[in-house]
Design an enzyme around this catalytic site. Structure first.
Site, PDB file in Angstrom:
ATOM      1  N   GLY A  55       0.818  -1.204   0.000  1.00 59.93           N
ATOM      2  CA  GLY A  55       0.000   0.000   0.000  1.00 59.93           C
ATOM      3  C   GLY A  55       0.853   1.256   0.000  1.00 59.93           C
ATOM      4  O   GLY A  55       0.587   2.212   0.723  1.00 59.93           O
ATOM      5  N   TYR A  68     -12.964  -2.032  12.851  1.00 64.28           N
ATOM      6  CA  TYR A  68     -11.585  -1.605  12.600  1.00 64.28           C
ATOM      7  C   TYR A  68     -10.729  -1.789  13.852  1.00 64.28           C
ATOM      8  O   TYR A  68      -9.616  -2.338  13.793  1.00 64.28           O
ATOM      9  CB  TYR A  68     -11.594  -0.149  12.171  1.00 64.28           C
TER      10      TYR A  68
END
Length: 245
Positions: free
Chosen positions: A8, A152
């Site tokens: 990423g 999350y």
């Protein structure tokens, strides 16, 4: 020094980490998925500064793709000595009563499945070389317990458990495993956040300001370096003291 793989890494924290590691002399594999142009800009900046980098497209939540990614990196740059699992996906806010198992899986896919696949793929080379570094990118969200972010936060807490257990298991192989836990560090994805929200967050930070991607990258670079050779199983929070209580 060797090769660092940052997932990423086409923008945000990942891009800053890639540039920082390259500045320290690592050849950096810049992983991306949606937009090659962003990754190529990161690579171009590194090369312009005298570093070594290449862009590698792969979905790091897919087992076959991860194996192919690491093989490609090894073929082009050499064996991976530093792994930074940084890739993330959408992080929607949703009330706990509306969070589904699928919502949990979406987060676990990035913060448990992906690091596990990557660790498995790089370990054969790390074992041959007698060691390596795994630096996970976590979050201070488990401590903040912010409403709407349960999926999350749970996945990030699981990621820390992976870090500690891997540190025990991989330590005898010469591999250190640590986690850097940023607070809210504004990057491109936060461009639309209203100024009043930023100001409200800043008021709760003892150091009185927002952190920067470079400050996260500095800690990652330390953990990747020989200076951190006797540091493993640790979680270093980079949030200006926001979660001191």
């Amino acid at each position: 020094m060797g090769v660092a793989l940052v997932t990423g890494a086409s923008r945000g924290l990942g891009a800053e980490i890639a540039r920082r590691l390259a500045g320290d002399g690592w050849a950096v594999a810049v992983n991306y998925l949606p937009d090659r142009a962003d990754a190529e800009r990161v690579v171009a900046a590194i090369v312009a500064g005298g570093g070594v980098a290449e862009a590698f497209r792969a979905d790091v939540t897919d087992e076959t793709a991860v194996a192919a990614l690491v093989a490609h990196v090894e073929d082009r740059l050499g064996p991976v000595r530093v792994l930074v699992p940084n890739a993330t996906g959408p992080q929607p806010s949703k009330p706990a009563l509306e969070v589904s198992w699928s919502d949990h899986l979406d987060q676990l896919r990035f913060f448990v499945k992906s690091p596990t696949l990557l660790m498995h793929a790089v370990m054969p080379a790390m074992r041959r070389l007698g060691g390596g570094r795994i630096v996970q990118i976590g979050s201070d969200m488990p401590e903040r317990a912010e409403p709407g972010m349960s999926a999350y936060a749970a996945a990030k807490a699981a990621q820390m458990s992976l870090t500690r257990t891997w540190a025990r298991e991989l330590g005898p192989l010469g591999v250190t495993v640590n986690l850097v836990a940023p607070g809210w560090i504004p990057v491109e994805r936060h461009a639309a956040v209203a100024a009043e929200h930023v100001d409200a967050y800043r008021r709760d930070v003892p150091l009185g300001r927002m952190g920067t991607p470079a400050e996260v990258a500095d800690v990652v670079a330390f953990l990747a370096s020989d200076d951190a050779r006797f540091v493993t199983g640790e979680r270093i929070t980079v949030n200006g003291g926001h979660t001191l209580g």
